[in-house]
Design a protein around this motif. Structure first.
Motif, PDB file in Angstrom:
ATOM      1  N   LEU A 162      26.065  13.248 -23.600  1.00  0.00           N
ATOM      2  CA  LEU A 162      24.898  12.794 -24.354  1.00  0.00           C
ATOM      3  C   LEU A 162      25.306  11.899 -25.527  1.00  0.00           C
ATOM      4  O   LEU A 162      26.363  12.086 -26.124  1.00  0.00           O
ATOM      5  CB  LEU A 162      24.108  13.990 -24.908  1.00  0.00           C
ATOM      6  N   ASP A 163      24.420  10.939 -25.847  1.00  0.00           N
ATOM      7  CA  ASP A 163      24.633  10.103 -27.028  1.00  0.00           C
ATOM      8  C   ASP A 163      23.263   9.693 -27.582  1.00  0.00           C
ATOM      9  O   ASP A 163      22.222  10.023 -27.009  1.00  0.00           O
ATOM     10  CB  ASP A 163      25.494   8.879 -26.695  1.00  0.00           C
ATOM     11  N   ILE A 164      23.286   8.941 -28.664  1.00  0.00           N
ATOM     12  CA  ILE A 164      22.037   8.561 -29.325  1.00  0.00           C
ATOM     13  C   ILE A 164      21.295   7.490 -28.535  1.00  0.00           C
ATOM     14  O   ILE A 164      21.855   6.853 -27.643  1.00  0.00           O
ATOM     15  CB  ILE A 164      22.301   8.077 -30.765  1.00  0.00           C
ATOM     16  N   ILE A 165      20.039   7.272 -28.917  1.00  0.00           N
ATOM     17  CA  ILE A 165      19.198   6.223 -28.322  1.00  0.00           C
ATOM     18  C   ILE A 165      19.411   4.929 -29.110  1.00  0.00           C
ATOM     19  O   ILE A 165      19.505   4.952 -30.345  1.00  0.00           O
ATOM     20  CB  ILE A 165      17.716   6.649 -28.382  1.00  0.00           C
ATOM     21  N   PRO A 166      19.478   3.786 -28.428  1.00  0.00           N
ATOM     22  CA  PRO A 166      19.623   2.509 -29.154  1.00  0.00           C
ATOM     23  C   PRO A 166      18.432   2.270 -30.091  1.00  0.00           C
ATOM     24  O   PRO A 166      17.291   2.659 -29.792  1.00  0.00           O
ATOM     25  CB  PRO A 166      19.656   1.470 -28.038  1.00  0.00           C
ATOM     26  N   GLN A 225      19.537  -8.783 -22.765  1.00  0.00           N
ATOM     27  CA  GLN A 225      19.316  -8.581 -21.331  1.00  0.00           C
ATOM     28  C   GLN A 225      18.065  -7.726 -21.093  1.00  0.00           C
ATOM     29  O   GLN A 225      17.267  -8.010 -20.185  1.00  0.00           O
ATOM     30  CB  GLN A 225      20.552  -7.908 -20.725  1.00  0.00           C
ATOM     31  N   GLU A 226      17.903  -6.700 -21.894  1.00  0.00           N
ATOM     32  CA  GLU A 226      16.733  -5.822 -21.759  1.00  0.00           C
ATOM     33  C   GLU A 226      15.448  -6.557 -22.108  1.00  0.00           C
ATOM     34  O   GLU A 226      14.404  -6.346 -21.468  1.00  0.00           O
ATOM     35  CB  GLU A 226      16.916  -4.586 -22.661  1.00  0.00           C
ATOM     36  N   LYS A 227      15.520  -7.428 -23.105  1.00  0.00           N
ATOM     37  CA  LYS A 227      14.348  -8.229 -23.470  1.00  0.00           C
ATOM     38  C   LYS A 227      13.946  -9.139 -22.323  1.00  0.00           C
ATOM     39  O   LYS A 227      12.747  -9.296 -22.018  1.00  0.00           O
ATOM     40  CB  LYS A 227      14.643  -9.054 -24.718  1.00  0.00           C
ATOM     41  N   LYS A 228      14.923  -9.778 -21.661  1.00  0.00           N
ATOM     42  CA  LYS A 228      14.632 -10.671 -20.538  1.00  0.00           C
ATOM     43  C   LYS A 228      13.959  -9.925 -19.392  1.00  0.00           C
ATOM     44  O   LYS A 228      13.114 -10.471 -18.682  1.00  0.00           O
ATOM     45  CB  LYS A 228      15.924 -11.319 -20.031  1.00  0.00           C
ATOM     46  N   LYS A 229      14.341  -8.669 -19.203  1.00  0.00           N
ATOM     47  CA  LYS A 229      13.772  -7.857 -18.120  1.00  0.00           C
ATOM     48  C   LYS A 229      12.411  -7.284 -18.488  1.00  0.00           C
ATOM     49  O   LYS A 229      11.747  -6.662 -17.654  1.00  0.00           O
ATOM     50  CB  LYS A 229      14.728  -6.712 -17.760  1.00  0.00           C
ATOM     51  N   GLY A 230      12.021  -7.462 -19.735  1.00  0.00           N
ATOM     52  CA  GLY A 230      10.731  -6.936 -20.171  1.00  0.00           C
ATOM     53  C   GLY A 230      10.726  -5.441 -20.380  1.00  0.00           C
ATOM     54  O   GLY A 230       9.670  -4.790 -20.301  1.00  0.00           O
ATOM     55  N   LEU A 231      11.877  -4.870 -20.644  1.00  0.00           N
ATOM     56  CA  LEU A 231      11.957  -3.433 -20.856  1.00  0.00           C
ATOM     57  C   LEU A 231      11.535  -3.074 -22.274  1.00  0.00           C
ATOM     58  O   LEU A 231      11.493  -3.941 -23.160  1.00  0.00           O
ATOM     59  CB  LEU A 231      13.401  -2.956 -20.611  1.00  0.00           C
ATOM     60  N   THR A 232      11.244  -1.801 -22.476  1.00  0.00           N
ATOM     61  CA  THR A 232      10.884  -1.324 -23.812  1.00  0.00           C
ATOM     62  C   THR A 232      11.820  -0.186 -24.206  1.00  0.00           C
ATOM     63  O   THR A 232      12.586   0.344 -23.364  1.00  0.00           O
ATOM     64  CB  THR A 232       9.440  -0.798 -23.849  1.00  0.00           C
ATOM     65  N   LEU A 233      11.727   0.219 -25.449  1.00  0.00           N
ATOM     66  CA  LEU A 233      12.570   1.312 -25.939  1.00  0.00           C
ATOM     67  C   LEU A 233      12.204   2.648 -25.312  1.00  0.00           C
ATOM     68  O   LEU A 233      12.914   3.643 -25.495  1.00  0.00           O
ATOM     69  CB  LEU A 233      12.470   1.415 -27.465  1.00  0.00           C
ATOM     70  N   ASP A 265      11.861   2.935 -21.946  1.00  0.00           N
ATOM     71  CA  ASP A 265      12.434   2.982 -20.599  1.00  0.00           C
ATOM     72  C   ASP A 265      13.737   3.790 -20.605  1.00  0.00           C
ATOM     73  O   ASP A 265      14.572   3.630 -21.496  1.00  0.00           O
ATOM     74  CB  ASP A 265      12.707   1.566 -20.084  1.00  0.00           C
ATOM     75  N   LYS A 266      13.907   4.598 -19.575  1.00  0.00           N
ATOM     76  CA  LYS A 266      15.058   5.506 -19.544  1.00  0.00           C
ATOM     77  C   LYS A 266      16.379   4.744 -19.534  1.00  0.00           C
ATOM     78  O   LYS A 266      17.340   5.163 -20.183  1.00  0.00           O
ATOM     79  CB  LYS A 266      14.974   6.423 -18.320  1.00  0.00           C
ATOM     80  N   GLN A 267      16.438   3.632 -18.811  1.00  0.00           N
ATOM     81  CA  GLN A 267      17.712   2.915 -18.758  1.00  0.00           C
ATOM     82  C   GLN A 267      18.079   2.336 -20.118  1.00  0.00           C
ATOM     83  O   GLN A 267      19.252   2.174 -20.432  1.00  0.00           O
ATOM     84  CB  GLN A 267      17.678   1.817 -17.689  1.00  0.00           C
ATOM     85  N   VAL A 268      17.073   2.060 -20.947  1.00  0.00           N
ATOM     86  CA  VAL A 268      17.340   1.610 -22.313  1.00  0.00           C
ATOM     87  C   VAL A 268      17.782   2.799 -23.160  1.00  0.00           C
ATOM     88  O   VAL A 268      18.768   2.730 -23.902  1.00  0.00           O
ATOM     89  CB  VAL A 268      16.094   0.947 -22.942  1.00  0.00           C
ATOM     90  N   ARG A 269      17.054   3.903 -23.046  1.00  0.00           N
ATOM     91  CA  ARG A 269      17.347   5.080 -23.868  1.00  0.00           C
ATOM     92  C   ARG A 269      18.731   5.657 -23.570  1.00  0.00           C
ATOM     93  O   ARG A 269      19.377   6.253 -24.432  1.00  0.00           O
ATOM     94  CB  ARG A 269      16.260   6.140 -23.651  1.00  0.00           C
ATOM     95  N   ASN A 270      19.212   5.452 -22.339  1.00  0.00           N
ATOM     96  CA  ASN A 270      20.543   5.953 -21.959  1.00  0.00           C
ATOM     97  C   ASN A 270      21.595   4.836 -21.925  1.00  0.00           C
ATOM     98  O   ASN A 270      22.698   5.048 -21.422  1.00  0.00           O
ATOM     99  CB  ASN A 270      20.490   6.622 -20.581  1.00  0.00           C
ATOM    100  N   ARG A 271      21.239   3.679 -22.475  1.00  0.00           N
ATOM    101  CA  ARG A 271      22.164   2.544 -22.370  1.00  0.00           C
ATOM    102  C   ARG A 271      23.512   2.809 -23.033  1.00  0.00           C
ATOM    103  O   ARG A 271      24.576   2.545 -22.469  1.00  0.00           O
ATOM    104  CB  ARG A 271      21.543   1.302 -22.981  1.00  0.00           C
TER     105      ARG A 271
END
Length: 801
Positions: free
Chosen positions: A34-38, A44-52, A54-60
């Motif tokens: 486990l680690d902290i959330i960004p 790259q995440e902005k280009k994909k239209g992701l948000t904070l 989204d799990k892949q962002v939270r586990n980045r």
């Protein structure tokens, strides 16, 4: 209640956290990392239209850290498939999962306030009785204990892994004021038995044991280098393999670890140990301050004490830092007359008496350096530990020293060491003189095959604990010797089991080793139940004695060479078809003939850190001690009905043709060098020989019967030979291999196809051995093979010609 560790939770996924996670995965434990959330999205995440959200962002952060670790060299994991044992998550969404863990390890940034906040969160979800520890390298455990529940404090302590966790074996356990004895005992045993570590219980003092002594040793050198006007090449020459230290010695090691890391610990010690008699040595010398200002941290910043540059002609060059000018220059070769005197002294501990008596700058260096070290470690007792053996264990396991400070002092002589210290302006702690007054002349003694150490409070020699799980050959070699020649010692391990220990240079296999192995088999078949082949050398065996092969080939003594190869083959076959079980216990480099020997034992008990392979292509030949035959046999044993048999044979052909070497014992299963269901892997190399002995005894007592030689090996003849020859033609045409590589590969193809047979046939092992030996002999008559052999003998690395 018996405590078991089925799942661990690692909090913090940085270099250490990911490395610890990988090592638990190495031993089969389920891991939650486990680690902290960004705090914000990356580009790259902005280009994909992701948000904070989204799990892949939270586990980045945790996923990126783990992937970076898995891609690093050397690898933190025994086998890439083991990474599947690691589940990743973040400290908000997944923290409740720590309730499933049997052990929680905190590996976050070295700040007490942050650690305390993490512990606050962990206490909300941790189940009662769960082990919890911090991997801190400097923050007092007592301070982290403050404000915690009674159950937390009872099950909490420091567990300091050294980086990288897979390779460095020191595991420091630092109890807090309330840590239970049950927890300490469990962690001590778990570290040794399951993690493969050298467990050392340390006191809660700054930097504990390993870093306290290790950083002193390095900082002492930093100050001495300017005082004695030494170059960094000279220091690395003096502090490397000649005294049983890693090849990276001092300055290369600092470059790899990172100067910033070392400076952080040194600054912490300078602040944290004001009463230390060598306190001033922890202050940074000027040249270190300059390097820190310039961010010359070593490998991570591209330059440190060494820097790799590209010359105009495209070649690479390693430059060294001149500590007087603080500019980089071409490397300078370091030579000392005193070191030349040690070249014929095989045992490292026997060199120290010669080194301290040197009349040149090297001798002066060792007298100053060792005097300071001896004084320092003697004065750290009882501050950092009550037992002197723990300091030696920590330096060997954490810093890769072959001998700890007190063992080196013993090698010189305790009284001689004190005399030398006095001349250099140092003095030992009072307890050392008190020891001598009691007529105790050494820190260690060996009695009844066990090592004893001088216990300072009791003023007597006590048995070093934990030895019952080990067999230490140094302790039994003389008392249990059954046979000895120039290449081997055969020892009685008890319970009807013999051990063959190679004692040749680099444990290479020549005529003397083969004679000794055959003699051991004679004795075992007559009077014993089983035979183990194991040693405590740096490597199991680097292979056959190629110097002997080269001399015979140059002199064109082909009858003698043929006889020598046949003797090797016959000895390997005797390992397989003896009337008693044979067990090989390889570790570290197990190459060529060492690999062939292991493959012909009834069972292999391999150390996890075993780098094993058939590497004969590198010296211009094919495996000639049964290796080519054995890979052909093992390929045939994998053939299944309606299978594409040629593909399975090709995989085994490429294992030899590409000189593949496993980077762990587990990878050797993929190469079919180790066999699943028959061979096993041991994580702690100290336990390897004892476990090998147990398995030899178990096989014998289970009703071992001498196997029958194989005559049922399916070979594919022209079908395989034609395919392989087409393949080598294409590789040569594409300039992937040289003309000589092609010739060697074609010889191997002929052997593994079973010759130019018109159809698939069944042949005997002896048939394949004869083909193998003929191919090996023919290649030793090739000029390019002789060039490869000579280059390996002179340079220690393969030649591509």
């Amino acid at each position: 209640m018996k405590r078991r560790i089925n799942k661990v939770a690692i909090i913090g996924s940085g270099i250490m956290g990911s490395g610890i996670a990988c090592h638990f995965a190495n031993i089969g434990v389920e891991v939650l990392l486990l680690d902290i959330i960004p705090r914000e999205l990356n580009d790259q995440e902005k280009k994909k239209g992701l948000t904070l959200e989204d799990k892949q962002v939270r586990n980045r952060l945790v996923n990126d850290s783990l992937q970076a670790s898995l891609k690093s060299k050397p690898s933190p994991i025994y086998h890439q498939d083991f990474a599947k044992r690691i589940e990743t998550g973040n400290l908000q969404d997944d923290i409740s999962k720590i309730s499933e863990a049997d052990w929680i390890i905190e590996v976050v940034v070295e700040r007490l306030d942050i650690k305390k906040k993490v512990f606050d969160d962990l206490e909300k979800h941790r189940k009662k009785g769960t082990l919890i520890s911090s991997n801190t390298s400097g923050i007092p455990i007592q301070q982290m204990n403050e404000g915690r529940s009674e159950d937390f404090k009872k099950h909490f302590c420091g567990t300091h892994f050294f980086n990288p966790p897979r390779y460095l074996r020191l595991f420091e356990i630092i109890p807090g004021p309330d840590t239970s004895e049950e927890v300490l005992a469990f962690l001590n045993e778990y570290g040794e038995k399951f993690l493969g570590k050298t467990s050392v219980v340390a006191k809660d003092t700054p930097a504990f044991i390993g870093n306290r002594v290790g950083i002193f040793s390095i900082m002492s050198l930093f100050h001495m280098v300017k005082e004695m006007d030494l170059t960094i090449e000279e220091v690395d020459k003096l502090t490397g393999p000649v005294i049983g230290r890693p090849k990276s010695a001092t300055f290369r090691t600092v470059d790899v670890v990172g100067l910033d890391t070392l400076v952080h610990v040194a600054n912490g010690l300078h602040k944290g140990v004001p009463a230390d008699e060598q306190h001033d040595l922890f202050a940074l010398p000027d040249f270190i301050g300059t390097m820190v200002e310039n961010e010359w941290f070593g490998s991570k910043s591209g330059q440190g004490f060494y820097k790799k540059i590209k010359n105009k002609d495209g070649s690479s060059e390693i430059q060294s830092l001149d500590l007087n000018t603080m500019e980089y220059r071409s490397g300078k070769k370091a030579n000392f007359a005193t070191l030349e005197q040690t070249k014929t002294i095989e045992k490292v501990e026997d060199r120290f008496k010669v080194l301290i008596n040197g009349k040149d700058k090297a001798g002066e260096f060792y007298r100053k350096n060792l005097s300071a070290l001896f004084a320092y470690v003697s004065n750290r007792i009882p501050e950092i530990t009550d037992e002197l053996y723990k300091i030696d264990d920590a330096m060997k396991a954490g810093f890769g020293w072959e001998h700890g400070p007190f063992q080196i002092w013993d090698a010189i002589g305790v009284e001689k060491g004190i005399e030398m210290m006095k001349e250099e302006g140092f003095k030992p702690a009072p307890w050392v003189n008190e020891m001598l007054e009691k007529d105790e002349k050494s820190f260690y003694t060996v009695k009844n095959a066990n090592t004893y150490y001088y216990d300072i409070p009791k003023k007597e020699q006590l048995k070093v604990p934990g030895q019952d799980a080990f067999i230490i050959l140094d302790n039994i070699r003389e008392s249990k010797q059954v046979f000895k020649n120039s290449g081997v010692v055969v020892e009685d391990l008890g319970d009807g089991i013999l051990n063959v220990e190679f004692r040749s240079k680099m444990n290479s296999i020549g005529g003397d080793v083969l004679d000794g192995l055959n003699k051991a088999l004679d004795i075992a078949e007559r009077d014993y139940q089983g035979l183990v082949v194991a040693n405590n050398g740096q490597n199991f065996s680097v292979g056959a004695n190629i110097g002997m092969i080269f001399m015979m080939a140059v002199e064109q003594e082909y009858d003698e060479l043929n006889a020598a190869i046949k003797y090797f083959q016959d000895t390997m076959m005797r390992m397989r078809y003896s009337s008693i079980p044979t067990v090989a216990a390889p570790h570290a480099m197990t190459l060529g003939g060492g690999c062939e020997l292991s493959m012909h034992a009834d069972m292999v008990v391999a150390a996890a850190e075993t780098y094993i392979g058939l590497v004969e292509f590198g010296v211009g030949v094919i495996p000639g001690g049964g290796g080519s035959k054995e890979m052909t046999l093992r390929a045939a044993d994998t053939f299944h009905k309606d299978d594409v048999e040629l593909n399975r044979l090709r995989a085994h052909f490429l294992t030899i043709g590409m000189a593949k070497v496993s980077t762990s014992a587990y990878e050797a299963y993929d190469l079919n060098i180790l066999q699943k269901g028959k061979d096993i892997v041991v994580v702690n190399p100290d336990r390897q020989l004892a476990i090998a002995k147990k398995h030899a005894l178990l096989i014998a007592e289970n009703g071992y019967t001498k196997p029958i030689m194989r005559t049922d090996i399916k070979v594919l003849g022209k079908q395989a030979l034609g395919a392989f020859l087409v393949g080598t033609d294409q590789m040569f045409a594409g300039k992937y291999i040289s003309e000589h590589d092609k010739k060697i590969a074609n010889k191997l193809a002929y052997v593994m196809a079973g010759g130019d047979l018109s159809e698939a046939s069944y042949v005997s092992e002896q048939y394949l051995l004869d083909l193998e030996r003929e191919a090996f002999l023919s290649l030793t008559g090739e000029r390019k093979t002789l060039e490869r052999l000579e280059h390996m003998i002179k340079k220690g690395k393969p030649l591509r010609n």
